[in-house]
Design an enzyme around this catalytic site. Sequence first.
Site, PDB file in Angstrom:
ATOM      1  N   GLU A  18       0.792  -1.238   0.000  1.00 19.62           N
ATOM      2  CA  GLU A  18       0.000   0.000   0.000  1.00 19.62           C
ATOM      3  C   GLU A  18       0.828   1.293   0.000  1.00 19.62           C
ATOM      4  O   GLU A  18       0.761   2.072   0.948  1.00 19.62           O
ATOM      5  CB  GLU A  18      -1.008   0.016   1.159  1.00 19.62           C
ATOM      6  N   GLU A  59      -5.619  -7.576   2.728  1.00 22.21           N
ATOM      7  CA  GLU A  59      -5.957  -7.236   4.115  1.00 22.21           C
ATOM      8  C   GLU A  59      -7.416  -6.853   4.179  1.00 22.21           C
ATOM      9  O   GLU A  59      -7.901  -6.050   3.369  1.00 22.21           O
ATOM     10  CB  GLU A  59      -5.134  -6.052   4.644  1.00 22.21           C
TER      11      GLU A  59
END
Length: 511
Positions: free
Chosen positions: A188, A398
Amino acid sequence: MFRLSFLLIILLHLAVTGLSADEFSRHDFPPSFIFGSGTSAYQVEGAANEDGRTPSIWDTFAHEGKAQGATGDVACDEYHKYKEDVQLMADTGLDAYRFSISWSRLIPNGRGPVNPKGLQYYNNLINELTTHGIEPHVTLFNYDLPQALEDEYGGWINQRIVKDFTAYAEVCFREFGNRISYWTTVNEPNVFVLGGYDQGYVPPQRCSFPFGFNCSRGNSTSEPYMALHHILLAHASATRLYRNKYQGKQHGYIGISIYAFGVVPLTNSTEDVIATQRASDFLIGWVAHPLMFGDYPEIMKKNVGSRLPVFTDHESKQVKGSADFLGLIHYSSVYIKDNSNSLKQEVRDFNADMAIQLVNTLPDNTSAYEFPVQPWGLRGVLEYFKQVYGNPPIYIYENGQRSLRNSTLEDMSRVKYIHAYIGSVLDAVRNGSNTRGYFTWSFLDVFELLDGYGSSFGLYYVDLNDPGLKRYPKLSAHWYSHFLKGNMINSDYVFKLNNNLSTLCHTHCFQ
Ligand SMILES: *[C@@H]1O[C@H](CO)[C@@H](O)[C@H](O)[C@H]1NC(C)=O
Ligand SMILES: *[C@@H]1O[C@H](CO)[C@@H](O)[C@H](O)[C@H]1NC(C)=O
Ligand SMILES: *[C@@H]1O[C@H](CO)[C@@H](O)[C@H](O)[C@H]1NC(C)=O
Ligand SMILES: *[C@@H]1O[C@H](CO)[C@@H](O)[C@H](O)[C@H]1NC(C)=O
Ligand SMILES: *[C@@H]1O[C@H](CO)[C@@H](O)[C@H](O)[C@H]1NC(C)=O
Ligand SMILES: *[C@@H]1O[C@H](CO)[C@@H](O)[C@H](O)[C@H]1NC(C)=O
Ligand SMILES: *[C@@H]1O[C@H](CO)[C@@H](O)[C@H](O)[C@H]1NC(C)=O
C-alpha cells in the site's frame, strides 16, 4: 493495518443498504480461490536486535516512544516461534500465509552483504510453510526501510532507492524464489507516503508547515509525489528483473498492493459525484493508472501540476503492465464531499490537490474502535477495478475488524465483519470480478502500527503477560476454521457459535 489520519468529519446515522451473501461455504467460490491470513515482519517477528538485524525506520520511531510507547522488539516472537505458528495455521486450515521480509534482517546495511542468519530464518519459515501445504505470499517492503538507507540518502525521496530495492529484491528472488509463487513488491504505497511524507505521523516523519504533524524536515507539497514515483519505478525495476531472469524458471507472479476505501458521494449533487471520481483517481489511480496505462490520471496532472513527477517514455513503458496481479487492502468506506475551494490555496498538499473531504460514517452503536460493517464498500471497490482497470487478478491482502486488544476472546464483532465481507467477495466473484484470494488481517494479535498493543485484529490472541507468549483462539478463529474446512456458514451457525462461548474459552477467558 495502517489507517489514514485525514478522516475529518464524523457523521452519524447515514444508512446505506446492500446486503451481502449470508449463507455460503468455500465451495461456492471457484476451486482455485485461496483463503489466508497475514502479518508483517516488524509487527510479528520480534528478535529485533538478534542475529545481525539492524534497525529499520520503524524501530527508530518506536524507540522514540511514538507508537504508544510500544515497540516490535519482541512482538509475537515469531522469529523463534514460527514452527508453532505454522502448525496453528495448518490446524486452522489456512491455504496461504502472507508475511513480509525484513530488509534490514536480510541485508543489514540496506545494500551489500547478505546476513546468513536472516537468510536462514526466511528459508526455515518458507520450508515450514510449504511442508505444511501453506502457500507463502511474500511482501518485500512493508514500511520498514533500513534506517541506514534513510540516513544515507533519504530513502524513498531519492531515486538511488530504485537500485538498492532492486538488488534487495534480487536476493529474495534468487534465494527464495524456487518456493515462492506470489511476490508483492511494496505494500500500500499510497497510504505509506501520505502517512510518512504528507502528514508525517509515521516514519520517516517528513512533512512541512502548514500540513502534518510538526515535522523537523520534509515537504508535504512535493515529497509524497516523489516518494510514490520512486516506489513505482522501484516496483517496475524489480518486476523487470524478475521477469527477465527468474519468472521463466520459477513460474511465480509479481504485483503490488493498493489501499482502497469504499467511496460513495455524500449527496447526489454533481459536485459530490465528480468529487467521488476524483477521490478514486487520487487514492487508487495514483498507483493503478501508471500500472495499467503508463501515466498518472489526467486530473492528478491538472491539479498537482509541476509537483507531480513526469514519467519518461522509457519509464512509462516499464511501469505499464508491471503487475501480474494487484493486492487490495480494504477496511472501511467513506462518503465523499466536494471541497474544490482547497484548489484556491497557494500551497497545497495531496489532500488539497484532491479537493475533497472524506466523511467517515459510524452507526451510533459501533464503538469508534470498530469498523462499521459495510460489505458493499468492498464490493464497490472490486467492481471499480473490474470496470475501470480491465478486471485484473486481485488478491484481497488485508481485511479485518479492529477491537481493543485486551477486550475478549469472544470477538463476535470480528465474526460478523468477516462473515459479511467474505459474503460480499462472493457476490463480486459471482458478478465476474477476477478476485483470486482473500486474506484476513491479521493472523495473530500483532504489534499494531500506531496503536502498539492497544488494539488488535488477530484471529488469535497473544498473551503478552505469559513469557511463552501463548496464543489463544478467538471466536473468529473458530469461525474462519469452520469455513476453511468447507462447512456451510449461515446466521444459524453464527448464532450457535455465539451461544457456545463457554465451551470455546474454557482455557482462558477475559472479563
Ligand atoms: C513543534 O515541535 C517543537 C519541538 O518539539 C515544539 O517546540 C513546538 O511547540 C511544536 N509546535 C507545534 C505547533 O506543535
Ligand atoms: C516544497 O517543494 C516545492 C516544489 O519543489 C517548492 O516550491 C517549495 O518551496 C518547497 N517547500 C518547502 C517548505 O520546502
Ligand atoms: C442518490 O441517488 C440514488 C439513486 O437515485 C439513491 O438511491 C440515493 O439514496 C441517493 N443518495 C442520496 C444521498 O440522496
Ligand atoms: C445497532 O443496533 C441495532 C439495533 O439494536 C442492530 O440491529 C444493529 O445490528 C446494530 N449495528 C451494529 C453495527 O452493531
Ligand atoms: C455486475 O457487473 C455488471 C457488468 O460489469 C455491472 O454493470 C453491474 O453494476 C454489476 N453489479 C453490481 C451489483 O455491482
Ligand atoms: C492487557 O492486560 C494486561 C493484564 O491482563 C496488562 O498487563 C496489559 O497492560 C494490558 N494491555 C493493554 C494494552 O491494555
Ligand atoms: C458447540 O459445542 C459443542 C460441544 O463442544 C460442539 O459439539 C459444537 O460443534 C459447537 N458448536 C459450534 C457452532 O461451535
